[in-house]
Structure formats: structure tokens, C-alpha cells
Enzyme design. Structure first.
Site, PDB file in Angstrom:
ATOM      1  N   ASP A   1      44.280 -27.343   8.092  1.00 11.72           N
ATOM      2  CA  ASP A   1      43.464 -26.978   6.938  1.00 11.72           C
ATOM      3  C   ASP A   1      43.686 -27.975   5.794  1.00 11.72           C
ATOM      4  O   ASP A   1      43.937 -27.607   4.649  1.00 11.72           O
ATOM      5  CB  ASP A   1      43.726 -25.543   6.488  1.00 11.72           C
ATOM      6  CG  ASP A   1      45.185 -25.275   6.171  1.00 11.72           C
ATOM      7  OD1 ASP A   1      46.041 -26.126   6.493  1.00 11.72           O
ATOM      8  OD2 ASP A   1      45.465 -24.206   5.595  1.00 11.72           O
TER       9      ASP A   1
ATOM     10  N   HIS B   1      56.968 -30.970  -1.354  1.00 12.31           N
ATOM     11  CA  HIS B   1      55.868 -30.037  -1.598  1.00 12.31           C
ATOM     12  C   HIS B   1      55.173 -30.375  -2.915  1.00 12.31           C
ATOM     13  O   HIS B   1      55.809 -30.496  -3.964  1.00 12.31           O
ATOM     14  CB  HIS B   1      56.419 -28.616  -1.651  1.00 12.31           C
ATOM     15  CG  HIS B   1      55.392 -27.565  -1.388  1.00 12.31           C
ATOM     16  ND1 HIS B   1      54.296 -27.369  -2.198  1.00 12.31           N
ATOM     17  CD2 HIS B   1      55.295 -26.638  -0.394  1.00 12.31           C
ATOM     18  CE1 HIS B   1      53.572 -26.365  -1.734  1.00 12.31           C
ATOM     19  NE2 HIS B   1      54.146 -25.922  -0.626  1.00 12.31           N
TER      20      HIS B   1
ATOM     21  N   TRP C   1      53.395 -28.700  -4.945  1.00 14.66           N
ATOM     22  CA  TRP C   1      53.523 -27.717  -6.017  1.00 14.66           C
ATOM     23  C   TRP C   1      54.970 -27.531  -6.473  1.00 14.66           C
ATOM     24  O   TRP C   1      55.229 -26.784  -7.406  1.00 14.66           O
ATOM     25  CB  TRP C   1      52.975 -26.365  -5.555  1.00 14.66           C
ATOM     26  CG  TRP C   1      51.483 -26.308  -5.476  1.00 14.66           C
ATOM     27  CD1 TRP C   1      50.708 -26.584  -4.379  1.00 14.66           C
ATOM     28  CD2 TRP C   1      50.574 -25.943  -6.514  1.00 14.66           C
ATOM     29  NE1 TRP C   1      49.390 -26.419  -4.677  1.00 14.66           N
ATOM     30  CE2 TRP C   1      49.267 -26.019  -5.983  1.00 14.66           C
ATOM     31  CE3 TRP C   1      50.734 -25.553  -7.845  1.00 14.66           C
ATOM     32  CZ2 TRP C   1      48.132 -25.722  -6.735  1.00 14.66           C
ATOM     33  CZ3 TRP C   1      49.600 -25.257  -8.591  1.00 14.66           C
ATOM     34  CH2 TRP C   1      48.312 -25.348  -8.030  1.00 14.66           C
TER      35      TRP C   1
ATOM     36  N   GLU D   1      58.413 -22.039   7.009  1.00 12.86           N
ATOM     37  CA  GLU D   1      58.749 -23.011   5.961  1.00 12.86           C
ATOM     38  C   GLU D   1      60.125 -22.728   5.359  1.00 12.86           C
ATOM     39  O   GLU D   1      60.852 -23.660   4.990  1.00 12.86           O
ATOM     40  CB  GLU D   1      57.680 -22.994   4.871  1.00 12.86           C
ATOM     41  CG  GLU D   1      57.834 -24.098   3.845  1.00 12.86           C
ATOM     42  CD  GLU D   1      56.621 -24.212   2.956  1.00 12.86           C
ATOM     43  OE1 GLU D   1      55.726 -25.020   3.246  1.00 12.86           O
ATOM     44  OE2 GLU D   1      56.561 -23.442   1.951  1.00 12.86           O
TER      45      GLU D   1
ATOM     46  N   LYS E   1      40.589 -23.462   0.875  1.00 14.91           N
ATOM     47  CA  LYS E   1      41.006 -22.478   1.878  1.00 14.91           C
ATOM     48  C   LYS E   1      39.920 -21.472   2.228  1.00 14.91           C
ATOM     49  O   LYS E   1      39.876 -20.953   3.321  1.00 14.91           O
ATOM     50  CB  LYS E   1      42.254 -21.721   1.388  1.00 14.91           C
ATOM     51  CG  LYS E   1      43.445 -22.646   1.156  1.00 14.91           C
ATOM     52  CD  LYS E   1      43.792 -23.441   2.389  1.00 14.91           C
ATOM     53  CE  LYS E   1      45.070 -24.220   2.196  1.00 14.91           C
ATOM     54  NZ  LYS E   1      44.946 -25.639   2.332  1.00 14.91           N
TER      55      LYS E   1
ATOM     56  N   TYR F   1      39.461 -18.326   1.642  1.00 20.21           N
ATOM     57  CA  TYR F   1      40.111 -17.162   2.248  1.00 20.21           C
ATOM     58  C   TYR F   1      39.132 -16.003   2.512  1.00 20.21           C
ATOM     59  O   TYR F   1      39.311 -15.253   3.462  1.00 20.21           O
ATOM     60  CB  TYR F   1      41.225 -16.661   1.327  1.00 20.21           C
ATOM     61  CG  TYR F   1      42.408 -17.592   1.263  1.00 20.21           C
ATOM     62  CD1 TYR F   1      42.966 -18.118   2.421  1.00 20.21           C
ATOM     63  CD2 TYR F   1      42.982 -17.942   0.033  1.00 20.21           C
ATOM     64  CE1 TYR F   1      44.058 -18.974   2.362  1.00 20.21           C
ATOM     65  CE2 TYR F   1      44.071 -18.787  -0.035  1.00 20.21           C
ATOM     66  CZ  TYR F   1      44.607 -19.299   1.136  1.00 20.21           C
ATOM     67  OH  TYR F   1      45.694 -20.136   1.073  1.00 20.21           O
TER      68      TYR F   1
ATOM     69  N   VAL G   1      37.829 -16.731   5.934  1.00 21.54           N
ATOM     70  CA  VAL G   1      38.818 -16.794   7.010  1.00 21.54           C
ATOM     71  C   VAL G   1      39.476 -15.452   7.265  1.00 21.54           C
ATOM     72  O   VAL G   1      39.835 -15.108   8.382  1.00 21.54           O
ATOM     73  CB  VAL G   1      39.881 -17.856   6.669  1.00 21.54           C
ATOM     74  CG1 VAL G   1      40.979 -17.898   7.725  1.00 21.54           C
ATOM     75  CG2 VAL G   1      39.220 -19.209   6.549  1.00 21.54           C
TER      76      VAL G   1
END
Length: 293
Positions: free
Chosen positions: A154, A174, A176, A244, A286, A288, A291
Site C-alpha cells: 500500500d 519511521h 512519523w 512492527e 489508504k 480505509y 478497504v
């Protein structure tokens, strides 16, 4: 006196109204405003940032039929930017092998589709990959590859992602979480979990959307994460950020030999950052609502 009292009450009501309105505006915009000042935070040993944690803790049913949209964009962009001029074998692990899109591949580049069991939650899909990848590394994948990268689909490539990323054990900072101090990082803190890190532990916060390395190194990484997840299941525990969290525990115990800057996996929602010049991999929107149900 009565009139003065009435006026005082009106002033108080107006102050309460304006205060409430101001707090509502602050609640709505505080995160964006706060991020603008993030560039002034000095980057130390483990600089990170805060990600909105709760909105992505969805536990409903995935609409699997929609996920192929990400895969096609990922593969098409990979053919343009990923290891250009190198021999590449894409391994796509999916519970819908019949839905894998056809993408024209360059010379010396192959696509192998490997069926996996269907999972109901995105967390289970994410966590299952450590065992899936470990088994694949012990089979055909491990025999035909020198280096392996595990990448979420994604996202899509937007710049050259070449041999400069190769090393024995590669971790991704990462996007963020690369400007904030260690105590603010979203490590697993529940001591009952195999992924737990104390407040004095941890280096950087690593993104599970991108990691890689040699076959031997990744066999150790995936074995560690899969074993930790199994121990958690036996104790009725699920780490805060699933695989993660276990990945971050592994990288604390076994230091990566190469760190990729946030440019190599960037989220455009973060906005402008002076140190980000050429993003190589971008988080896809995304969507969402489509999905997830």
C-alpha cells in the site's frame, strides 16, 4: 443591582462560549500546527514523532477484493524505480492469487505468486508475514536471492531505490517517528509481551513497511518475530503495533547495519520537511472506507 447581575451572567456565558469555541478549534487543528514546529526539534540519538495511534486500530473485516489496486500501482512503480538494471524476483504473498494483476516486467525480472491463508483482520495479515517470510527464506526464495526486501504494497515508488540500500541488515526510520525523544516512541511497554522495551531501551523507531538484508540475517529476524508473536498468543497478549513491535525489539537486540532515511518511505501527510528532498517510496492513500467494513 439585578441589572448588573444579569450583565455579569451574560459576560460569563460569552466567555464560556468563546472558551469552548477556542478549545474546539485547538482540538481540531492542534496536530497540524504542532507538526509545523517539529522542524525545530534537534535530532538526537533517537529522534521520533508522534503518529495518530488510535485511528488505525481497526479490528473489523477486510475487503480483500480492493487490495489489488495497491498491488498494481506498487508493481508498475517498482518496474520504473526499484533496482533498475538489476535482476529482481518479486514474491507476492496473497490469499487471492487469481486477482494478481498482469504487469509487464523488464528483462531479468520475474514475478512469483505465493498463496497464503486468508485472515479476517489486518493485524493478522500483518503478523502472519513474519512466519510466511521465514518459511519462504528457507525455501526457493532463500536459494535464488542474495538480498531480500520485505515491502508493504500500500505504497508506491517515486524515486530511485537502488543498490545503495543493500546491506546485511537494513532498517527503515519511521517517517512519523524520527524527530522525537525515545520516551515518546510507541514501543510495546507491556512487560508481559515478548516485544516489550523499557523506557531506557530502544534506539530509533523502525517501520515494518520496509526492511531487508541478506537471507541469513532475515532468517534470524523473522524467526525472532514469529517466535515472539507465538509466545504472546500463548499468553493471550497482542503487541501494540503487532509485528512492527517485535521488529523494533529485534533491532534493539541486533543492531541493523544500515539505516534508511525517511526519504526511502515517506508519508506526504506529514508535509514539508527541510531534510526530505527526494522521497523514494510514498505511502498510498489508504482509503480505509473502501478497504474496511
Amino acid at each position: 443591582m439585578a441589572l448588573e447581575g444579569l450583565r455579569a451572567k451574560k459576560r460569563l456565558l460569552w466567555r464560556l462560549f468563546l472558551s469552548a469555541f477556542g478549545l474546539l478549534g485547538l482540538y481540531h487543528y492542534w496536530f497540524k500546527i504542532f507538526r509545523l514546529f517539529e522542524v525545530f526539534i534537534p535530532m538526537g540519538i533517537c529522534p521520533m514523532a508522534i503518529m495518530p495511534l488510535l485511528k488505525d486500530n481497526f479490528t473489523g473485516v477486510l475487503r480483500h477484493w480492493y487490495l489489488e489496486k495497491y498491488l498494481e500501482h506498487f508493481l508498475v512503480s517498482a518496474e520504473q524505480y526499484f533496482m533498475v538494471g538489476q535482476n529482481v524476483v518479486y514474491y507476492v504473498f496473497t490469499d487471492r492469487p487469481e486477482a494478481v494483476p498482469h504487469v509487464a516486467l523488464g528483462q531479468g525480472r520475474l514475478l512469483r505468486v505465493k498463496p497464503v491463508r486468508r485472515e479476517k483482520r489486518w493485524q493478522d495479515v500483518s503478523m502472519a508475514r513474519m512466519l510466511t517470510l521465514h518459511e519462504a527464506l528457507g525455501g526457493q526464495l532463500g536459494r535464488e536471492a542474495d538480498y531480500v526486501f520485505c515491502l508493504d504494497v500500500d505504497q508506491y515508488f517515486s524515486g530511485n531505490f537502488g543498490p545503495e540500500v543493500l546491506a546485511d541488515l537494513v532498517a527503515q526510520l519511521h517517517a512519523w517517528h524520527f524527530r522525537w525523544p525515545r520516551w515518546m516512541l510507541p514501543y510495546e511497554r507491556d512487560k508481559r509481551s515478548a516485544a516489550a522495551l523499557s523506557l531506557s531501551e530502544g534506539d530509533f523507531y523502525y517501520h515494518a513497511a520496509v526492511f531487508g538484508g541478506s537471507v541469513a540475517a532475515l532468517l534470524k529476524l523473522t524467526a525472532h518475530c514469529a517466535t515472539g508473536q507465538q509466545l504472546d498468543r500463548e499468553h493471550g497478549i497482542e503487541a501494540r503495533w503487532h509485528d512492527e513491535s517485535h521488529l523494533n525489539k529485534f533491532f534493539w537486540l541486533s543492531k541493523p547495519t544500515k539505516l534508511l532515511s525517511p526519504e526511502f518511505c515517506w508519508a506526504e501527510e506529514i508535509g514539508w520537511r527541510p531534510e526530505i528532498h527526494h522521497p523514494r517510496l510514498i505511502w498510498a492513500p489508504k482509503e480505509y472506507a473502501l478497504v474496511r467494513t
